[in-house]
Scaffold this active site. Structure first.
Site, mmCIF file in Angstrom:
data_model
loop_
_atom_site.group_PDB
_atom_site.id
_atom_site.type_symbol
_atom_site.label_atom_id
_atom_site.label_comp_id
_atom_site.label_asym_id
_atom_site.label_seq_id
_atom_site.Cartn_x
_atom_site.Cartn_y
_atom_site.Cartn_z
ATOM 1 N N SER A 249 33.772 30.015 -26.317
ATOM 2 C CA SER A 249 33.992 30.658 -27.540
ATOM 3 C C SER A 249 34.638 31.947 -27.566
ATOM 4 O O SER A 249 35.223 32.443 -28.427
ATOM 5 C CB SER A 249 32.690 30.599 -28.247
ATOM 6 N N GLY B 223 30.715 27.270 -26.871
ATOM 7 C CA GLY B 223 29.207 26.730 -26.266
ATOM 8 C C GLY B 223 29.494 25.946 -25.202
ATOM 9 O O GLY B 223 28.736 25.482 -24.393
ATOM 10 N N ASN C 2 28.623 31.091 -20.759
ATOM 11 C CA ASN C 2 27.495 30.117 -21.334
ATOM 12 C C ASN C 2 26.340 29.856 -20.328
ATOM 13 O O ASN C 2 25.161 29.992 -20.558
ATOM 14 C CB ASN C 2 28.009 29.035 -21.986
ATOM 15 N N ASP D 207 26.170 39.345 -33.809
ATOM 16 C CA ASP D 207 25.395 38.556 -32.658
ATOM 17 C C ASP D 207 25.691 39.301 -31.351
ATOM 18 O O ASP D 207 24.677 39.081 -30.522
ATOM 19 C CB ASP D 207 25.774 37.233 -32.279
ATOM 20 N N HIS E 282 30.125 38.012 -29.447
ATOM 21 C CA HIS E 282 31.375 37.582 -29.530
ATOM 22 C C HIS E 282 32.096 38.483 -30.165
ATOM 23 O O HIS E 282 31.866 39.358 -30.943
ATOM 24 C CB HIS E 282 31.563 36.438 -30.444
#
Length: 199
Positions: free
Chosen positions: A21, A58, A86, A167, A170
Site C-alpha cells: 500500500s 496489504g 506488512n 491511520d 500511510h
C-alpha cells in the site's frame, strides 16, 4: 520522413514498482501515488521512464513473490522492490519475508532485470530482537546479491503525524512528495546504471 532531423527519442526505461500500500498509493488519488510522483521527478531530471504501479495494498513479501512473474512484464528494465512493511506490522517471523525477498531478487537477476531494494524497519512494539532480525534483511540481501539499497523507504516520513494519514501508517500526498525527494538521488543513480547495462 518529416522527423528525419528530430533527435532520436530515448526509449523510456520500463520500471516496475513492486510493492504494498505504501507504493500503491493507499488513500490517495492515482496521480499522487509514489510511482506517479517518482516518474514526474525523474522526468524533471531528464530520465524518461514508463513507471508501472504494481503495488497491492496489504501485500506481504510472500504475496509479492507469488505475483512476481505476471507483475513484471518481459521487457522490464528495472524493478523497485518495496515490500515487507506488512510482514513487520504483523510480527511475521523475519525468515519468511527474508526468503521471499531473496527469491524475488534471485528471479529478477536471472531475468537480467536491475533491482533496487527499499528497506523497511520493524515497528518498535515487537522488541529489539525482532527489530534486529527484521531490519537486517535488506542490507544483508543487498550485500549478498550486490543490488543497491535505499535503507528505509519511509525515512523522514514515518511517525510524523502531519505527513501521514489518520491511520498513522500511510503517507499523505505531502508525505509521498518527501519520500520521492529523499529517494530520488538513489533511484536516479540506479536507473542511470540500469540504462548503461541495458543500452
Amino acid at each position: 520522413m518529416p522527423h528525419a532531423f528530430a533527435q532520436p527519442a530515448v526509449k523510456p526505461l520500463k520500471v516496475v514498482v513492486l510493492g504494498d500500500s505504501l507504493s500503491a498509493g493507499y488513500g490517495l488519488p492515482a496521480d499522487a501515488a509514489f510511482p506517479a510522483k517518482l516518474q514526474k521527478a525523474l522526468q524533471a531530471k531528464g530520465i524518461a521512464t514508463e513507471m508501472i504501479n504494481a503495488g497491492v495494498s496489504g501485500d506481504t513479501a510472500s504475496g509479492g513473490l507469488a505475483r512476481l512473474d505476471w507483475s513484471v512484464p518481459a521487457d522490464t528494465d528495472a524493478v523497485i522492490v518495496e515490500l515487507g512493511a506488512n510482514d513487520a506490522l504483523r510480527g511475521t517471523d523475519p525468515k519468511v519475508p527474508q526468503q521471499a525477498l531473496e527469491e524475488i531478487v534471485k528471479r529478477l537477476k536471472a531475468r537480467k532485470i536491475a533491482v533496487l531494494l527499499c528497506g523497511m524497519l520493524a515497528p518498535p512494539n515487537y522488541g529489539p530482537d525482532y527489530a534486529r532480525q527484521f531490519n537486517a534483511i535488506y542490507p544483508d540481501l543487498a550485500k549478498k546479491y550486490d543490488v543497491p539499497l535505499y535503507p528505509f523507504f519511509l525515512d523522514g516520513v514515518a511517525a510524523v503525524a502531519s505527513l501521514n494519514q489518520p491511520d498513522g501508517i500511510h503517507p499523505t500526498a505531502a508525505g509521498i512528495d518527501l519520500v520521492v525527494a529523499n529517494i530520488l538521488p538513489t533511484i536516479e543513480a540506479f536507473l542511470r546504471s540500469a540504462a548503461g547495462q541495458n543500452g
